[in-house]
Scaffold this motif. Structure first.
Motif, short mmCIF file in Angstrom:
data_model
loop_
_atom_site.label_atom_id
_atom_site.label_comp_id
_atom_site.label_asym_id
_atom_site.label_seq_id
_atom_site.Cartn_x
_atom_site.Cartn_y
_atom_site.Cartn_z
N SER A 113 39.65 73.87 -6.62
CA SER A 113 39.20 74.93 -6.00
C SER A 113 39.57 76.50 -7.27
O SER A 113 40.21 75.91 -8.23
CB SER A 113 39.46 75.08 -4.94
OG SER A 113 39.32 75.33 -3.70
N ARG A 129 31.43 84.14 -6.68
CA ARG A 129 30.26 83.58 -5.61
C ARG A 129 28.38 83.66 -6.49
O ARG A 129 27.58 82.53 -5.91
CB ARG A 129 29.92 84.74 -4.73
CG ARG A 129 28.88 84.77 -3.46
CD ARG A 129 28.97 85.84 -2.12
NE ARG A 129 30.46 86.18 -2.57
CZ ARG A 129 31.19 87.24 -2.35
NH1 ARG A 129 30.66 88.03 -2.33
NH2 ARG A 129 32.15 87.58 -1.64
N LYS A 132 28.45 80.09 -8.14
CA LYS A 132 29.22 79.17 -6.86
C LYS A 132 29.58 78.61 -6.84
O LYS A 132 29.92 77.12 -6.87
CB LYS A 132 27.61 77.89 -6.04
CG LYS A 132 26.39 79.03 -6.25
CD LYS A 132 25.39 78.21 -5.99
CE LYS A 132 24.41 78.41 -4.86
NZ LYS A 132 23.26 77.79 -4.66
N ASP A 134 32.77 77.86 -5.87
CA ASP A 134 33.65 78.31 -5.17
C ASP A 134 32.58 76.90 -4.00
O ASP A 134 32.60 76.36 -2.20
CB ASP A 134 34.19 79.38 -3.40
CG ASP A 134 32.18 79.32 -3.07
OD1 ASP A 134 31.63 79.26 -4.05
OD2 ASP A 134 32.29 80.88 -3.40
N ASP A 135 31.37 76.44 -4.33
CA ASP A 135 30.99 75.15 -3.71
C ASP A 135 31.71 74.11 -2.94
O ASP A 135 32.23 73.07 -3.83
CB ASP A 135 29.65 74.96 -4.78
CG ASP A 135 28.85 73.74 -4.28
OD1 ASP A 135 27.46 74.04 -3.95
OD2 ASP A 135 29.16 72.67 -3.84
N GLU A 136 31.53 73.59 -2.46
CA GLU A 136 32.44 72.50 -1.36
C GLU A 136 32.34 71.00 -2.17
O GLU A 136 33.08 70.32 -1.93
CB GLU A 136 31.99 72.64 0.45
CG GLU A 136 32.38 73.69 0.49
CD GLU A 136 34.23 73.81 0.50
OE1 GLU A 136 34.26 72.76 0.89
OE2 GLU A 136 34.80 75.34 1.30
N GLY A 137 30.83 71.24 -2.09
CA GLY A 137 30.79 69.80 -2.99
C GLY A 137 30.80 69.54 -4.03
O GLY A 137 32.03 68.27 -4.29
N ILE A 139 33.50 70.99 -5.31
CA ILE A 139 35.39 71.53 -4.80
C ILE A 139 35.38 69.69 -4.69
O ILE A 139 36.45 68.93 -5.38
CB ILE A 139 35.75 72.04 -3.83
CG1 ILE A 139 35.42 73.36 -4.91
CG2 ILE A 139 37.62 71.77 -3.90
CD1 ILE A 139 35.39 74.16 -3.44
N GLN A 140 35.12 68.89 -3.84
CA GLN A 140 35.35 67.30 -3.29
C GLN A 140 34.63 65.96 -4.74
O GLN A 140 35.73 65.68 -4.96
CB GLN A 140 34.82 66.97 -2.53
CG GLN A 140 34.65 65.59 -1.83
CD GLN A 140 36.53 65.83 -1.51
OE1 GLN A 140 37.23 66.79 -0.51
NE2 GLN A 140 37.11 64.75 -2.18
#
Length: 199
Positions: A113, A129, A132, A134-137, A139-140
């Motif tokens: 993150s 922001r 992006k 902080d995009d969850e995909g 991050i993973q």
């Protein structure tokens, strides 16, 4: 994402390249080399089959005399599309610039993150922001990537640094080294692109 360092001796500057003069293809070529085939925003590898765009960070400068090298970054086309146009740019003002000397002190990396060093830092918050980060995909994907690298290192029997150096020195494995900030911070290594100089 990490701070993007612009070269004072860039071929873009030496050759006087300009988007307005139709030098887009050459600009993209130079940026790809300068960025070591890494997307400026996602830090993913830019392979031959990947569509990449010369991204004008501040879209209001495009096609003006103020547009130039400090505003150009090579990015994956999808990320350029999602970043949006001028209306989205204006909505996210003010923004931390990707070349800011204090970029990595203001936007920290932690286990996949990107977090704010100071929650009241509006420029850093808006950039996170806007791009992006902080995009969850994503991050993973960074977490999974580091897990795979750790497994590969364990199997190799090499130290973290020796493993990364070895991969960079082998053209066959060059495309496996990306997410540079994640590698450097999680594995406590330096990704030395100079090892590619004679490859």
């Amino acid at each position: 994402m990490r701070r993007i360092e612009k070269k004072i001796d860039s071929l873009i500057l030496q050759e006087g390249l300009s988007y307005q003069k139709g030098d887009g293809k050459r600009i993209a070529e130079v940026l790809k080399n300068e960025q070591n085939c890494i997307c400026a925003y996602t830090e993913e590898f830019l392979g031959r089959a990947d569509k990449a765009d010369v991204e004008h960070f501040d879209p209001t400068l495009k096609q003006t005399d103020s547009d130039g090298y400090q505003n150009w970054f090579l990015v994956k086309a999808q990320w350029n599309t999602e970043k949006g146009r001028t209306a989205r740019w204006l909505k996210h003002q003010p923004l931390l610039h990707p070349t800011s000397a204090d970029f990595e002190a203001r936007i920290l990396y932690e286990k996949g993150s990107y977090i704010l060093a100071d929650n009241s830092d509006i420029e850093a918050r808006n950039l996170r922001r806007y791009l992006k980060l902080d995009d969850e995909g994503m991050i993973q994907q960074r977490v999974d990537y580091i897990d795979r690298i750790r497994e590969d290192i364990a199997l190799s029997g090499l130290s973290n640094q020796a493993f990364i150096d070895w991969r960079l020195s082998k053209p066959l494995y060059r495309s496996t080294i990306y997410y540079i900030r994640a590698i450097e911070e999680e594995l406590n290594v330096k990704v030395n692109f100079d090892l590619l100089a004679n490859k």
